[in-house]
Design an enzyme around this catalytic site. Structure first.
Site, short mmCIF file in Angstrom:
data_model
loop_
_atom_site.label_atom_id
_atom_site.label_comp_id
_atom_site.label_asym_id
_atom_site.label_seq_id
_atom_site.Cartn_x
_atom_site.Cartn_y
_atom_site.Cartn_z
CG HIS A 1 0.04 7.10 -7.08
ND1 HIS A 1 0.81 8.07 -7.45
CD2 HIS A 1 0.61 6.29 -6.17
CE1 HIS A 1 1.88 7.97 -6.53
NE2 HIS A 1 1.81 7.20 -5.66
CG LEU B 1 -1.99 -0.96 1.27
CD1 LEU B 1 -2.51 -0.95 2.68
CD2 LEU B 1 -3.07 -0.86 0.28
CG ASP B 2 0.31 4.56 -2.85
OD1 ASP B 2 1.19 3.70 -3.17
OD2 ASP B 2 -0.32 5.18 -3.55
CG LEU B 3 4.37 7.16 3.35
CD1 LEU B 3 4.91 6.68 4.39
CD2 LEU B 3 5.12 8.63 2.87
CB THR C 1 -2.84 4.03 1.01
OG1 THR C 1 -3.05 4.91 0.02
CG2 THR C 1 -4.37 3.18 1.05
#
Length: 222
Positions: free
Chosen positions: A165, A67-69, A71
């Site tokens: 993204h 997961l993105d930083l 999120t």
């Protein structure tokens, strides 16, 4: 956030114990907090991550997906090589089910829909992504309207593909950026939340050893 690139700001991940939803000899299901890298980032001071924290708890734990930083939400990790291999294959074959929740800027009028727009990295502006019909990779997001909340709309998102993204760019394409998004939102939407209002709230997969179909949920903290 593309974790292969140095972070363009001071990295101060949240502290405190991780929320563990499930653990046995083969699988660990955990909730990644907002602001914590999934894996170690490049550059000094980027060592702290979900992967490093879990590896201190369970020897042999391995990241299956990211997961993105910015999120938060549910992630599954394999606790041995075979479990990791089996879980990774499920993600590659799209045999898992995932659901996210987001707060987007403005009022979405439609009840549901789908965004089918190909994405490619925006090289001059990395780690941003952009829509590109010539060279972009197929990217599909299904969405449902979860209701109006003041100036915002709660959106229930199902990514059919898993591009970097993807959810952020696809919501932007609808004219409703996710609030708190430092990369894609306009100033008013960006300042509307102290964090990116995006959370992976449900994950379903097949246990790599028992074959049991498992489903986990964690409510959004916003």
């Amino acid at each position: 956030m593309d974790q292969s690139q140095p972070l363009p700001f001071d990295y101060t991940p949240p502290q405190g114990p991780l929320q563990i939803l499930f653990q046995d000899r083969d699988v660990l299901v955990v909730v990644k907090p907002h602001g914590l890298l999934s894996v170690t980032g490049k550059g000094e001071g980027r060592d702290d991550s979900l992967a490093t924290r879990v590896s201190r708890m369970v020897r042999g734990a391995r990241i299956v997906h990211r997961l993105d930083l910015d999120t938060s939400g549910i992630m599954v990790m394999g606790l041995n090589a075979e479990a990791h291999r089996q879980l990774s294959m499920q993600f590659e074959r799209r045999e898992t089910d995932k659901a996210y929740v987001a707060l987007v800027y403005g009022h979405v009028e439609a009840a549901a829909g789908e965004v089918n727009l190909p994405l490619i990295v925006d090289w001059p502006n990395r780690p941003k992504q952009k829509i590109c019909f010539e060279e972009g990779r197929p990217s599909v997001t299904q969405w449902r309207n979860g209701g109006i909340e003041g100036d915002f709309t709660r959106m229930l998102l199902t990514p059919i593909t898993g591009r970097s993204h993807q959810l952020r760019v696809h919501m932007l394409s609808l004219g409703h950026p996710i609030i708190g998004d430092s990369l894609y939102a306009h100033e008013e939407a960006r300042k509307a939340s102290p964090r990116l209002a995006l959370h992976a709230q449900m994950l379903e997969f097949t246990h790599p050893v028992t074959g049991e179909r498992m489903r986990f949920e964690a409510p959004a903290p916003f």
